[in-house]
Design a protein around this motif. Sequence first.
Motif, PDB file in Angstrom:
ATOM      1  N   TYR A 252     -26.341  18.534 -38.994  1.00 26.05           N
ATOM      2  CA  TYR A 252     -24.995  18.766 -38.463  1.00 26.05           C
ATOM      3  C   TYR A 252     -24.901  18.377 -36.984  1.00 26.05           C
ATOM      4  CZ  TYR A 252     -24.461  21.395 -42.804  1.00 26.05           C
ATOM      5  OH  TYR A 252     -24.429  21.770 -44.126  1.00 26.05           O
ATOM      6  N   GLU A 253     -25.936  18.666 -36.215  1.00 31.34           N
ATOM      7  CA  GLU A 253     -25.935  18.285 -34.802  1.00 31.34           C
ATOM      8  C   GLU A 253     -25.980  16.763 -34.645  1.00 31.34           C
ATOM      9  OE1 GLU A 253     -29.187  20.651 -33.259  1.00 31.34           O
ATOM     10  OE2 GLU A 253     -27.787  22.207 -32.606  1.00 31.34           O
ATOM     11  N   LYS A 254     -26.737  16.092 -35.512  1.00 29.87           N
ATOM     12  CA  LYS A 254     -26.818  14.628 -35.480  1.00 29.87           C
ATOM     13  C   LYS A 254     -25.437  14.010 -35.713  1.00 29.87           C
ATOM     14  CE  LYS A 254     -29.076  10.805 -37.935  1.00 29.87           C
ATOM     15  NZ  LYS A 254     -30.010  10.469 -39.018  1.00 29.87           N
ATOM     16  N   ILE A 255     -24.651  14.634 -36.585  1.00 34.25           N
ATOM     17  CA  ILE A 255     -23.319  14.148 -36.896  1.00 34.25           C
ATOM     18  C   ILE A 255     -22.345  14.433 -35.758  1.00 34.25           C
ATOM     19  CG2 ILE A 255     -21.348  14.569 -38.460  1.00 34.25           C
ATOM     20  CD1 ILE A 255     -23.525  14.908 -40.671  1.00 34.25           C
ATOM     21  N   GLY A 256     -22.632  15.463 -34.951  1.00 36.66           N
ATOM     22  CA  GLY A 256     -21.765  15.787 -33.822  1.00 36.66           C
ATOM     23  C   GLY A 256     -21.256  17.216 -33.798  1.00 36.66           C
ATOM     24  N   PHE A 257     -21.610  18.011 -34.798  1.00 35.66           N
ATOM     25  CA  PHE A 257     -21.213  19.420 -34.782  1.00 35.66           C
ATOM     26  C   PHE A 257     -21.985  20.146 -33.679  1.00 35.66           C
ATOM     27  CE2 PHE A 257     -19.807  18.382 -39.016  1.00 35.66           C
ATOM     28  CZ  PHE A 257     -18.728  19.221 -39.230  1.00 35.66           C
ATOM     29  N   ARG A 258     -21.323  21.110 -33.072  1.00 34.11           N
ATOM     30  CA  ARG A 258     -21.945  21.938 -32.042  1.00 34.11           C
ATOM     31  C   ARG A 258     -21.727  23.390 -32.401  1.00 34.11           C
ATOM     32  NH1 ARG A 258     -24.208  18.048 -31.673  1.00 34.11           N
ATOM     33  NH2 ARG A 258     -24.007  16.405 -30.146  1.00 34.11           N
ATOM     34  N   PHE A 259     -22.684  24.229 -32.002  1.00 36.60           N
ATOM     35  CA  PHE A 259     -22.529  25.655 -32.247  1.00 36.60           C
ATOM     36  C   PHE A 259     -21.308  26.141 -31.480  1.00 36.60           C
ATOM     37  CE2 PHE A 259     -26.960  25.136 -33.398  1.00 36.60           C
ATOM     38  CZ  PHE A 259     -26.979  25.824 -34.597  1.00 36.60           C
ATOM     39  N   HIS A 260     -20.568  26.990 -32.108  1.00 33.82           N
ATOM     40  CA  HIS A 260     -19.310  27.466 -31.561  1.00 33.82           C
ATOM     41  C   HIS A 260     -19.352  28.992 -31.502  1.00 33.82           C
ATOM     42  CE1 HIS A 260     -14.978  27.919 -31.081  1.00 33.82           C
ATOM     43  NE2 HIS A 260     -14.979  28.740 -32.106  1.00 33.82           N
ATOM     44  N   GLU A 261     -19.179  29.515 -30.305  1.00 34.73           N
ATOM     45  CA  GLU A 261     -19.111  30.970 -30.167  1.00 34.73           C
ATOM     46  C   GLU A 261     -17.792  31.436 -30.759  1.00 34.73           C
ATOM     47  OE1 GLU A 261     -21.478  33.086 -29.156  1.00 34.73           O
ATOM     48  OE2 GLU A 261     -22.764  31.334 -28.973  1.00 34.73           O
TER      49      GLU A 261
ATOM     50  N   THR B 289     -20.153  26.826 -41.758  1.00 32.26           N
ATOM     51  CA  THR B 289     -21.040  27.943 -41.468  1.00 32.26           C
ATOM     52  C   THR B 289     -22.413  27.587 -42.016  1.00 32.26           C
ATOM     53  OG1 THR B 289     -19.207  29.496 -41.668  1.00 32.26           O
ATOM     54  CG2 THR B 289     -21.424  30.417 -41.828  1.00 32.26           C
ATOM     55  N   VAL B 290     -23.427  27.835 -41.211  1.00 34.83           N
ATOM     56  CA  VAL B 290     -24.787  27.519 -41.627  1.00 34.83           C
ATOM     57  C   VAL B 290     -25.716  28.621 -41.127  1.00 34.83           C
ATOM     58  CG1 VAL B 290     -25.225  26.075 -39.584  1.00 34.83           C
ATOM     59  CG2 VAL B 290     -26.567  25.702 -41.667  1.00 34.83           C
ATOM     60  N   ASN B 291     -26.725  28.907 -41.900  1.00 35.80           N
ATOM     61  CA  ASN B 291     -27.727  29.886 -41.503  1.00 35.80           C
ATOM     62  C   ASN B 291     -28.507  29.351 -40.301  1.00 35.80           C
ATOM     63  OD1 ASN B 291     -30.189  31.405 -41.332  1.00 35.80           O
ATOM     64  ND2 ASN B 291     -29.939  32.021 -43.458  1.00 35.80           N
ATOM     65  N   ARG B 292     -28.652  30.168 -39.283  1.00 31.92           N
ATOM     66  CA  ARG B 292     -29.398  29.744 -38.072  1.00 31.92           C
ATOM     67  C   ARG B 292     -30.809  29.269 -38.398  1.00 31.92           C
ATOM     68  NH1 ARG B 292     -26.765  31.715 -33.439  1.00 31.92           N
ATOM     69  NH2 ARG B 292     -25.463  33.512 -33.879  1.00 31.92           N
ATOM     70  N   GLU B 293     -31.398  29.849 -39.438  1.00 30.42           N
ATOM     71  CA  GLU B 293     -32.778  29.517 -39.799  1.00 30.42           C
ATOM     72  C   GLU B 293     -32.893  28.224 -40.613  1.00 30.42           C
ATOM     73  OE1 GLU B 293     -35.148  31.342 -38.378  1.00 30.42           O
ATOM     74  OE2 GLU B 293     -33.483  32.470 -37.510  1.00 30.42           O
ATOM     75  N   ASN B 294     -31.784  27.667 -41.047  1.00 29.71           N
ATOM     76  CA  ASN B 294     -31.804  26.439 -41.834  1.00 29.71           C
ATOM     77  C   ASN B 294     -31.896  25.252 -40.874  1.00 29.71           C
ATOM     78  OD1 ASN B 294     -31.411  24.299 -43.588  1.00 29.71           O
ATOM     79  ND2 ASN B 294     -29.845  25.353 -44.785  1.00 29.71           N
ATOM     80  N   LYS B 295     -33.101  25.034 -40.375  1.00 32.54           N
ATOM     81  CA  LYS B 295     -33.335  24.029 -39.331  1.00 32.54           C
ATOM     82  C   LYS B 295     -32.979  22.612 -39.781  1.00 32.54           C
ATOM     83  CE  LYS B 295     -35.073  27.118 -36.542  1.00 32.54           C
ATOM     84  NZ  LYS B 295     -34.170  27.821 -35.684  1.00 32.54           N
TER      85      LYS B 295
END
Length: 155
Positions: A136-145, A124-130
């Motif tokens: 996390y996206e660089k590593i391969g994590f994707r936002f999950h609904e 879990t990460v704050n949306r504002e923590n750019k």
Amino acid sequence: MIVPQIEPATINDFKALAPLIIEFEQFLKAEHGEKPMSPKEIQRSKRYLKKYLAYDTCLYLLWKQSEKILGYTFLSIDDKNHNLGFINELFVVTEKRQKGIAFKLMEQSLSWFKEKKCDKVQLTVNRENKVANKLYEKIGFRFHESDYIDMQIKV
């Protein structure tokens, strides 16, 4: 030059690790507009740290240089679904941020989850923590609904 290393935390790391965890938790409280931790809350966090250091399904991975902890991740495996891992915390001391430490900690974290036969890892990460989101996206994590939403009330 002293080479940094990543290693699992033991109870011997408690005194050095506890202040970093308190700093992280204070940061989260400030991020949510909450009051700083009370002495009672700090003691509770320290008790939980000792407890988690003993669990097989939890791991603190430490980034150390000259025996000083400069960053850590706190990992756990779901009690009911043993194929699901959680990255509960990722913290790097301020003066060492943006130097690749978080990336290396995340790589090692994912390796641990693979060893434990987890096929999914979430965080879990704050949306504002750019900065964190980019990592996390660089590593391969994707936002999950999710079917869940966060709710809170100030009392």
